[in-house]
Design a protein around this motif. Structure first.
Motif, PDB file in Angstrom:
ATOM      1  N   SER A  14      44.955  45.944  38.591  1.00 19.00           N
ATOM      2  CA  SER A  14      45.205  45.694  39.795  1.00 19.00           C
ATOM      3  C   SER A  14      44.482  45.784  40.746  1.00 19.00           C
ATOM      4  O   SER A  14      44.250  45.042  42.045  1.00 19.00           O
ATOM      5  CB  SER A  14      46.640  46.333  40.020  1.00 19.00           C
ATOM      6  N   HIS A  15      43.494  46.844  40.672  1.00 23.34           N
ATOM      7  CA  HIS A  15      42.385  47.151  41.683  1.00 23.34           C
ATOM      8  C   HIS A  15      41.379  46.029  42.067  1.00 23.34           C
ATOM      9  O   HIS A  15      40.874  45.674  42.845  1.00 23.34           O
ATOM     10  CB  HIS A  15      41.866  48.381  41.450  1.00 23.34           C
ATOM     11  N   ILE A  16      41.060  45.500  40.596  1.00 22.42           N
ATOM     12  CA  ILE A  16      39.863  44.605  40.382  1.00 22.42           C
ATOM     13  C   ILE A  16      40.452  43.273  41.038  1.00 22.42           C
ATOM     14  O   ILE A  16      39.757  42.567  41.768  1.00 22.42           O
ATOM     15  CB  ILE A  16      39.563  44.516  38.774  1.00 22.42           C
ATOM     16  N   VAL A  17      41.818  42.942  40.822  1.00 23.55           N
ATOM     17  CA  VAL A  17      42.234  41.677  41.354  1.00 23.55           C
ATOM     18  C   VAL A  17      42.360  41.865  42.915  1.00 23.55           C
ATOM     19  O   VAL A  17      41.828  40.870  43.485  1.00 23.55           O
ATOM     20  CB  VAL A  17      43.941  41.420  40.740  1.00 23.55           C
ATOM     21  N   SER A  18      42.626  42.840  43.490  1.00 22.84           N
ATOM     22  CA  SER A  18      42.560  43.187  44.998  1.00 22.84           C
ATOM     23  C   SER A  18      41.166  42.915  45.462  1.00 22.84           C
ATOM     24  O   SER A  18      40.874  41.992  46.398  1.00 22.84           O
ATOM     25  CB  SER A  18      43.090  44.390  45.333  1.00 22.84           C
TER      26      SER A  18
END
Length: 206
Positions: A14-18
Protein backbone atom coordinates in the motif's frame (compact mmCIF):
# COMPACT_ATOMS: atom_id res chain seq x y z
CA UNK A 1 5.55 4.29 -16.19
CA UNK A 2 2.95 1.53 -16.01
CA UNK A 3 3.49 -0.52 -12.85
CA UNK A 4 1.76 -3.71 -11.74
CA UNK A 5 1.71 -3.91 -7.94
CA UNK A 6 0.96 -7.30 -6.39
CA UNK A 7 0.18 -7.33 -2.69
CA UNK A 8 -1.16 -3.79 -3.01
CA UNK A 9 -3.40 -4.10 0.07
CA UNK A 10 -0.55 -5.19 2.34
CA UNK A 11 1.56 -2.98 4.59
CA UNK A 12 4.47 -2.55 2.18
CA UNK A 13 2.40 -2.76 -1.00
CA UNK A 14 0.00 0.00 0.00
CA UNK A 15 2.93 2.35 0.65
CA UNK A 16 4.38 1.53 -2.77
CA UNK A 17 1.08 2.31 -4.46
CA UNK A 18 0.92 5.70 -2.70
CA UNK A 19 4.49 6.60 -3.66
CA UNK A 20 3.98 5.65 -7.30
CA UNK A 21 0.74 7.63 -7.57
CA UNK A 22 2.45 10.70 -6.09
CA UNK A 23 4.88 10.47 -9.01
CA UNK A 24 1.97 10.15 -11.45
CA UNK A 25 2.74 6.62 -12.58
CA UNK A 26 -0.11 4.42 -13.81
CA UNK A 27 -0.73 1.63 -11.31
CA UNK A 28 -2.48 -1.67 -11.88
CA UNK A 29 -3.36 -3.58 -8.71
CA UNK A 30 -4.63 -7.17 -8.68
CA UNK A 31 -6.41 -7.76 -5.38
CA UNK A 32 -8.77 -10.33 -3.94
CA UNK A 33 -10.81 -7.69 -2.11
CA UNK A 34 -10.98 -4.26 -3.81
CA UNK A 35 -12.63 -2.80 -0.70
CA UNK A 36 -9.30 -3.06 1.10
CA UNK A 37 -7.79 -0.39 -1.15
CA UNK A 38 -8.58 2.94 0.47
CA UNK A 39 -6.95 5.12 -2.20
CA UNK A 40 -8.96 6.69 -4.99
CA UNK A 41 -6.95 8.01 -7.94
CA UNK A 42 -7.48 8.33 -11.69
CA UNK A 43 -4.15 6.55 -12.30
CA UNK A 44 -5.02 3.58 -10.10
CA UNK A 45 -6.64 0.67 -11.91
CA UNK A 46 -7.96 -2.02 -9.58
CA UNK A 47 -8.70 -5.54 -10.79
CA UNK A 48 -10.31 -8.17 -8.61
CA UNK A 49 -8.62 -11.54 -8.91
CA UNK A 50 -6.17 -14.01 -7.49
CA UNK A 51 -2.40 -14.16 -8.05
CA UNK A 52 -2.66 -17.95 -8.10
CA UNK A 53 -4.95 -17.90 -11.13
CA UNK A 54 -3.10 -17.95 -14.46
CA UNK A 55 -5.73 -15.99 -16.37
CA UNK A 56 -5.99 -13.28 -13.73
CA UNK A 57 -2.23 -12.70 -13.85
CA UNK A 58 -2.18 -12.63 -17.64
CA UNK A 59 -5.07 -10.17 -17.75
CA UNK A 60 -3.27 -7.58 -15.60
CA UNK A 61 0.13 -8.10 -17.23
CA UNK A 62 -1.08 -6.95 -20.65
CA UNK A 63 -0.25 -3.24 -20.32
CA UNK A 64 2.56 -2.85 -17.80
CA UNK A 65 6.25 -1.99 -17.96
CA UNK A 66 7.40 -3.30 -14.60
CA UNK A 67 6.20 -5.55 -11.77
CA UNK A 68 6.55 -4.90 -8.04
CA UNK A 69 5.52 -7.79 -5.81
CA UNK A 70 4.99 -7.14 -2.12
CA UNK A 71 3.20 -10.46 -1.67
CA UNK A 72 3.84 -12.31 1.56
CA UNK A 73 3.25 -15.91 2.56
CA UNK A 74 0.26 -15.47 4.89
CA UNK A 75 1.24 -18.90 6.18
CA UNK A 76 0.42 -20.44 2.81
CA UNK A 77 2.21 -21.25 -0.44
CA UNK A 78 0.91 -18.14 -2.22
CA UNK A 79 4.44 -17.06 -3.13
CA UNK A 80 5.58 -20.31 -4.67
CA UNK A 81 2.31 -20.93 -6.50
CA UNK A 82 2.08 -17.43 -7.94
CA UNK A 83 5.67 -16.74 -9.01
CA UNK A 84 5.78 -19.25 -11.90
CA UNK A 85 2.54 -17.73 -13.23
CA UNK A 86 3.94 -14.21 -12.86
CA UNK A 87 7.17 -15.10 -14.68
CA UNK A 88 5.32 -16.89 -17.49
CA UNK A 89 2.98 -13.93 -17.97
CA UNK A 90 5.91 -11.51 -17.99
CA UNK A 91 7.68 -13.54 -20.65
CA UNK A 92 4.60 -13.62 -22.87
CA UNK A 93 4.39 -9.83 -23.04
CA UNK A 94 8.15 -9.17 -22.77
CA UNK A 95 8.11 -7.47 -19.36
CA UNK A 96 11.66 -7.80 -18.03
CA UNK A 97 11.82 -5.95 -14.69
CA UNK A 98 10.49 -7.32 -11.42
CA UNK A 99 11.14 -6.08 -7.89
CA UNK A 100 10.04 -8.24 -4.99
CA UNK A 101 10.01 -7.82 -1.23
CA UNK A 102 11.53 -10.85 0.45
CA UNK A 103 12.99 -11.48 3.86
CA UNK A 104 16.43 -11.10 5.43
CA UNK A 105 16.35 -14.85 6.04
CA UNK A 106 17.30 -15.52 2.41
CA UNK A 107 20.43 -13.39 2.55
CA UNK A 108 23.78 -15.11 3.09
CA UNK A 109 24.79 -15.83 6.67
CA UNK A 110 27.63 -13.61 7.81
CA UNK A 111 28.85 -16.32 10.20
CA UNK A 112 28.59 -19.11 7.62
CA UNK A 113 28.52 -17.47 4.18
CA UNK A 114 27.90 -20.75 2.36
CA UNK A 115 24.38 -20.95 3.81
CA UNK A 116 21.45 -18.58 4.17
CA UNK A 117 20.68 -16.63 7.34
CA UNK A 118 17.56 -18.62 8.15
CA UNK A 119 19.59 -21.83 7.95
CA UNK A 120 22.20 -20.51 10.40
CA UNK A 121 22.44 -19.63 14.08
CA UNK A 122 21.81 -15.97 13.15
CA UNK A 123 18.09 -16.57 12.84
CA UNK A 124 15.70 -16.13 15.73
CA UNK A 125 12.80 -17.66 13.83
CA UNK A 126 10.72 -20.34 15.50
CA UNK A 127 9.50 -21.50 12.10
CA UNK A 128 11.31 -21.40 8.76
CA UNK A 129 8.26 -21.83 6.52
CA UNK A 130 8.14 -18.24 5.27
CA UNK A 131 11.88 -18.13 4.63
CA UNK A 132 11.70 -21.40 2.72
CA UNK A 133 8.93 -19.98 0.55
CA UNK A 134 10.96 -16.85 -0.14
CA UNK A 135 14.01 -18.99 -0.95
CA UNK A 136 12.02 -20.90 -3.57
CA UNK A 137 11.00 -17.58 -5.15
CA UNK A 138 14.66 -16.50 -5.13
CA UNK A 139 15.61 -19.71 -6.95
CA UNK A 140 12.86 -19.18 -9.53
CA UNK A 141 14.00 -15.62 -10.17
CA UNK A 142 17.64 -16.71 -10.52
CA UNK A 143 16.63 -19.23 -13.18
CA UNK A 144 14.54 -16.69 -15.09
CA UNK A 145 15.55 -14.25 -17.81
CA UNK A 146 14.15 -11.33 -15.79
CA UNK A 147 15.97 -8.33 -14.40
CA UNK A 148 15.03 -9.01 -10.80
CA UNK A 149 15.80 -7.42 -7.46
CA UNK A 150 14.77 -8.85 -4.09
CA UNK A 151 14.58 -6.32 -1.26
CA UNK A 152 15.26 -8.19 1.99
CA UNK A 153 14.22 -6.32 5.13
CA UNK A 154 14.85 -7.47 8.65
CA UNK A 155 12.21 -6.96 11.39
CA UNK A 156 9.47 -4.76 9.89
CA UNK A 157 7.60 -2.55 12.38
CA UNK A 158 5.26 0.19 11.25
CA UNK A 159 7.03 3.52 11.33
CA UNK A 160 7.69 6.79 9.58
CA UNK A 161 9.74 7.27 6.46
CA UNK A 162 13.26 8.43 7.33
CA UNK A 163 15.26 7.79 4.15
CA UNK A 164 18.21 6.97 6.39
CA UNK A 165 19.17 3.30 6.39
CA UNK A 166 21.94 0.96 5.35
CA UNK A 167 21.89 -1.45 2.43
CA UNK A 168 24.17 -4.30 1.42
CA UNK A 169 24.13 -6.71 -1.49
CA UNK A 170 23.59 -10.36 -0.48
CA UNK A 171 24.01 -9.70 3.27
CA UNK A 172 22.14 -7.91 6.04
CA UNK A 173 24.10 -4.85 7.24
CA UNK A 174 26.03 -5.59 10.43
CA UNK A 175 24.44 -4.62 13.72
CA UNK A 176 21.03 -5.04 12.15
CA UNK A 177 17.95 -4.24 14.15
CA UNK A 178 14.87 -3.27 12.20
CA UNK A 179 13.61 -1.26 9.24
CA UNK A 180 10.22 0.43 8.98
CA UNK A 181 7.56 -0.58 6.51
CA UNK A 182 7.69 2.95 5.04
CA UNK A 183 11.45 2.91 4.42
CA UNK A 184 11.31 -0.61 2.98
CA UNK A 185 8.56 0.42 0.58
CA UNK A 186 10.44 3.56 -0.43
CA UNK A 187 13.64 1.64 -1.20
CA UNK A 188 11.76 -1.02 -3.16
CA UNK A 189 9.94 1.67 -5.14
CA UNK A 190 13.19 3.51 -5.91
CA UNK A 191 14.47 0.40 -7.70
CA UNK A 192 12.18 1.09 -10.67
CA UNK A 193 14.67 3.80 -11.67
CA UNK A 194 17.84 1.94 -10.71
CA UNK A 195 19.94 -0.79 -12.30
CA UNK A 196 22.40 -1.01 -9.41
CA UNK A 197 20.90 -4.13 -7.89
CA UNK A 198 19.81 -6.09 -10.95
CA UNK A 199 19.77 -9.85 -10.31
CA UNK A 200 20.61 -9.24 -6.65
CA UNK A 201 19.25 -9.59 -3.14
CA UNK A 202 19.61 -6.44 -1.06
CA UNK A 203 19.66 -6.40 2.75
CA UNK A 204 18.19 -3.28 4.33
CA UNK A 205 18.28 -2.18 7.98
CA UNK A 206 18.82 0.88 10.17
Amino acid sequence: MRILVLGATGRVGSHIVSLALQDKHHITALVRNPNKIKIGHENLHIFQGNVMEKQDIENVMANVDIVISALNTDGTNTLTKSMPLILDAMEKVNVKRIITVGTAGILQSRLSPSILRYQSSETKRKTTFAAEEHQKVYELLKQSECDWTIVCPTYLPDGEYTGIYRIERDFLPEGEGEISVADTAAFAYQQIQSKEYLKSRVGIAY
